[in-house]
Design a protein around this motif. Structure first.
Motif, PDB file in Angstrom:
ATOM      1  N   LEU A  90      -9.076   7.382   4.054  1.00 30.01           N
ATOM      2  CA  LEU A  90      -9.115   6.685   5.337  1.00 30.01           C
ATOM      3  C   LEU A  90      -9.562   7.665   6.411  1.00 30.01           C
ATOM      4  CD1 LEU A  90      -5.662   4.879   5.001  1.00 30.01           C
ATOM      5  CD2 LEU A  90      -7.900   4.083   4.213  1.00 30.01           C
ATOM      6  N   GLY A  91     -10.724   7.412   6.997  1.00 36.94           N
ATOM      7  CA  GLY A  91     -11.263   8.339   7.972  1.00 36.94           C
ATOM      8  C   GLY A  91     -11.778   9.597   7.299  1.00 36.94           C
ATOM      9  N   CYS A 131       0.784   5.048   0.921  1.00 43.53           N
ATOM     10  CA  CYS A 131      -0.054   5.720   1.920  1.00 43.53           C
ATOM     11  C   CYS A 131       0.404   7.148   2.157  1.00 43.53           C
ATOM     12  CB  CYS A 131      -0.001   4.971   3.248  1.00 43.53           C
ATOM     13  SG  CYS A 131      -0.331   3.204   3.154  1.00 43.53           S
ATOM     14  N   GLU A 157      -6.957  13.868   6.912  1.00 39.83           N
ATOM     15  CA  GLU A 157      -7.362  12.491   6.667  1.00 39.83           C
ATOM     16  C   GLU A 157      -6.209  11.687   6.072  1.00 39.83           C
ATOM     17  OE1 GLU A 157      -8.131  14.742   2.867  1.00 39.83           O
ATOM     18  OE2 GLU A 157      -8.223  15.138   5.010  1.00 39.83           O
ATOM     19  N   LYS A 162       0.818  -1.207   0.000  1.00 39.08           N
ATOM     20  CA  LYS A 162       0.000   0.000   0.000  1.00 39.08           C
ATOM     21  C   LYS A 162       0.856   1.263   0.000  1.00 39.08           C
ATOM     22  CE  LYS A 162      -3.993  -1.969   2.437  1.00 39.08           C
ATOM     23  NZ  LYS A 162      -4.835  -1.884   3.654  1.00 39.08           N
ATOM     24  N   TYR A 174      -4.897   8.426   3.293  1.00 35.50           N
ATOM     25  CA  TYR A 174      -5.193   7.837   1.989  1.00 35.50           C
ATOM     26  C   TYR A 174      -4.297   6.620   1.792  1.00 35.50           C
ATOM     27  CZ  TYR A 174      -7.630  12.155   0.768  1.00 35.50           C
ATOM     28  OH  TYR A 174      -8.502  13.212   0.756  1.00 35.50           O
ATOM     29  N   SER A 175      -4.795   5.650   1.037  1.00 35.29           N
ATOM     30  CA  SER A 175      -3.961   4.512   0.664  1.00 35.29           C
ATOM     31  C   SER A 175      -4.406   3.982  -0.695  1.00 35.29           C
ATOM     32  CB  SER A 175      -4.034   3.393   1.709  1.00 35.29           C
ATOM     33  OG  SER A 175      -5.288   2.742   1.668  1.00 35.29           O
ATOM     34  N   LEU A 196      -3.608   2.765  10.320  1.00 33.71           N
ATOM     35  CA  LEU A 196      -4.367   2.190   9.212  1.00 33.71           C
ATOM     36  C   LEU A 196      -5.344   1.134   9.703  1.00 33.71           C
ATOM     37  CD1 LEU A 196      -1.950   3.565   7.704  1.00 33.71           C
ATOM     38  CD2 LEU A 196      -2.235   1.814   5.960  1.00 33.71           C
ATOM     39  N   ASN A 211      -7.997   3.957  11.227  1.00 27.79           N
ATOM     40  CA  ASN A 211      -8.190   5.074  10.292  1.00 27.79           C
ATOM     41  C   ASN A 211      -8.322   6.402  11.025  1.00 27.79           C
ATOM     42  OD1 ASN A 211      -8.044   3.412   8.053  1.00 27.79           O
ATOM     43  ND2 ASN A 211     -10.253   3.154   7.882  1.00 27.79           N
ATOM     44  N   ASP A 212      -7.490   6.555  12.052  1.00 28.48           N
ATOM     45  CA  ASP A 212      -7.503   7.797  12.813  1.00 28.48           C
ATOM     46  C   ASP A 212      -6.123   8.011  13.425  1.00 28.48           C
ATOM     47  OD1 ASP A 212      -8.468  10.133  13.877  1.00 28.48           O
ATOM     48  OD2 ASP A 212      -9.967   9.200  15.186  1.00 28.48           O
ATOM     49  N   GLN A 217      -8.133   5.174  -1.717  1.00 28.79           N
ATOM     50  CA  GLN A 217      -9.188   5.185  -0.718  1.00 28.79           C
ATOM     51  C   GLN A 217      -8.904   6.280   0.299  1.00 28.79           C
ATOM     52  OE1 GLN A 217      -9.013   1.018   0.753  1.00 28.79           O
ATOM     53  NE2 GLN A 217     -11.212   1.008   0.376  1.00 28.79           N
TER      54      GLN A 217
END
Length: 292
Positions: free
Chosen positions: A47-48, A17, A31, A15, A33-34, A110, A113-114, A45
Motif C-alpha cells: 500500500l503506497g 494489515c 509503506e 484484512k 501492506y494488507s 488504508l 495508502n499514506d 498487497q
C-alpha cells in the motif's frame, strides 16, 4: 525485516494489515501492506510506496518527507475500523542504531495508502521503553498502554490520552508480556509479571482504576506467564484467554480460576515457529471468527 524483526500486524475487517514495520537495521521502508483473507486467493498487497532513500534518516521519529520512521512495533499496531486506519503507538526501535525510541503516535490510512501528517495525533504522555504491554478493548477500540510508571488509555474516537493508575513496582513488570482486555469482567490482564515469575500476572480493573496481582496455576502456568514476546487474546466465543507462543501449543487460561492448560486442537498441524517472538504476529480476524 518487516515481519521477523520484533514486529506485528493488526486487522481491519477481513484484512490483515501492517505499516511502518521494520526498524533498527532490519528495514527502513514505511509503506503499508494488507492481505484480505476473504479473497478467493489471498495475497499480500503493498500500500503506497516507502519514503525515497534520499529522505531517509537514522534515529529520527520522521523522515525528511514527514512520514514516520520504520520501527519495531512489538505490541503497538492497532486497527481503527471507523477511520480505516492503522495506528502505531510509539516508536519501539527506529531505523538506525536500535537505541532510538520515542512516544510518537502515527496513523496510516488504508483509504489514501499514506500516513497522516506528522504530529496529527498526540504522543504517549509518558516516556516509553519498547516492548511493554499494550492491548485494545475489543468493544470500545480504546488502547491501553503500559508506560514506564503507569497505565495510559488512548481513546480512538477522540484521539486523546487519559492518565490511569500507577503499575505495581513499575512499568518494567510488563516488559515483553502479552495482555488482553476482558470486556466481560471489565479488566485488563497482563499475562505475566517480571517481578513475580514464573506464574505471576497483573490485573487492572477498568471501573475502579486499580491494579491487583494474581498467579496462574495448571500445567501451562509458567509457559503462559514466564516466556517473553508472546501473543495474547480474549476469546469471546469460549470466554477464555489464549496465549500463542509460536511453534508450540496454544495455551488456554480460565479467567475465573486462572488455570492455564494446553488447548486441544485438531487438524494435525502446528503453528509455525515465529522469529523474535510472537507479539502481534497472531491476530484475530472477526470476519472469519478465527486466528491467523
Amino acid at each position: 525485516g518487516r515481519v521477523d524483526a520484533w514486529n506485528g500486524m493488526t486487522v481491519i475487517g477481513s484484512k490483515v494489515c501492517m505499516a511502518g514495520v521494520g526498524g533498527h537495521s532490519d528495514w527502513a521502508g514505511n509503506e503499508g501492506y494488507s492481505c484480505d483473507l476473504m479473497d478467493a486467493a489471498p495475497a499480500w498487497q503493498m500500500l503506497g510506496t516507502p519514503t525515497a532513500n534520499a529522505s531517509i534518516q537514522t534515529n529520527v521519529t520522521h523522515y525528511l518527507d514527514g512520514r514516520p520512521t520504520a520501527s519495531h512495533t512489538y505490541y503497538g499496531l492497532y486497527g481503527d475500523v471507523a477511520r480505516n486506519k492503522i495506528f502505531r503507538i510509539g516508536v519501539g526501535s527506529a531505523w538506525g542504531d536500535g537505541n532510538f525510541q520515542a512516544r510518537n503516535v502515527d496513523a496510516f490510512s488504508l483509504t489514501s495508502n499514506d500516513w497522516d501528517a506528522a504530529l496529527t495525533w498526540p504522543s504517549v504522555p509518558e516516556n516509553l521503553i519498547y516492548g511493554k504491554a499494550q492491548a485494545q478493548h475489543p468493544e470500545t477500540g480504546d488502547i491501553y498502554v503500559c508506560g514506564n510508571t503507569r497505565l495510559w488509555r488512548f481513546n480512538l474516537h477522540t484521539g486523546t490520552w487519559t492518565q490511569l493508575a500507577l503499575i505495581p513496582n513499575d512499568g518494567s513488570a510488563t516488559y515483553y508480556r502479552a495482555s488482553v482486555v476482558d470486556p466481560l469482567r471489565n479488566r485488563l490482564v497482563v499475562l505475566g509479571n517480571a517481578y513475580a515469575t514464573p506464574a505471576g500476572i497483573l490485573i487492572y480493573d477498568l471501573a475502579t482504576d486499580t491494579w491487583s496481582t494474581g498467579t496462574l496455576t495448571g500445567s501451562e502456568a509458567s509457559n503462559a506467564a514466564a516466556q517473553s514476546g508472546q501473543g495474547g487474546h480474549y476469546n469471546a466465543q469460549t470466554d477464555k484467554y489464549l496465549v500463542f507462543h509460536g511453534g508450540e501449543s496454544v495455551i488456554e487460561i480460565d479467567p475465573d480460576t486462572l488455570v492455564a492448560t494446553a488447548l486441544a486442537t485438531t487438524g494435525g498441524g502446528s503453528m509455525p515457529v515465529t522469529v523474535n517472538g510472537v507479539f502481534q504476529k497472531c491476530v484475530f480476524v472477526p470476519d472469519l471468527m478465527g486466528y491467523a
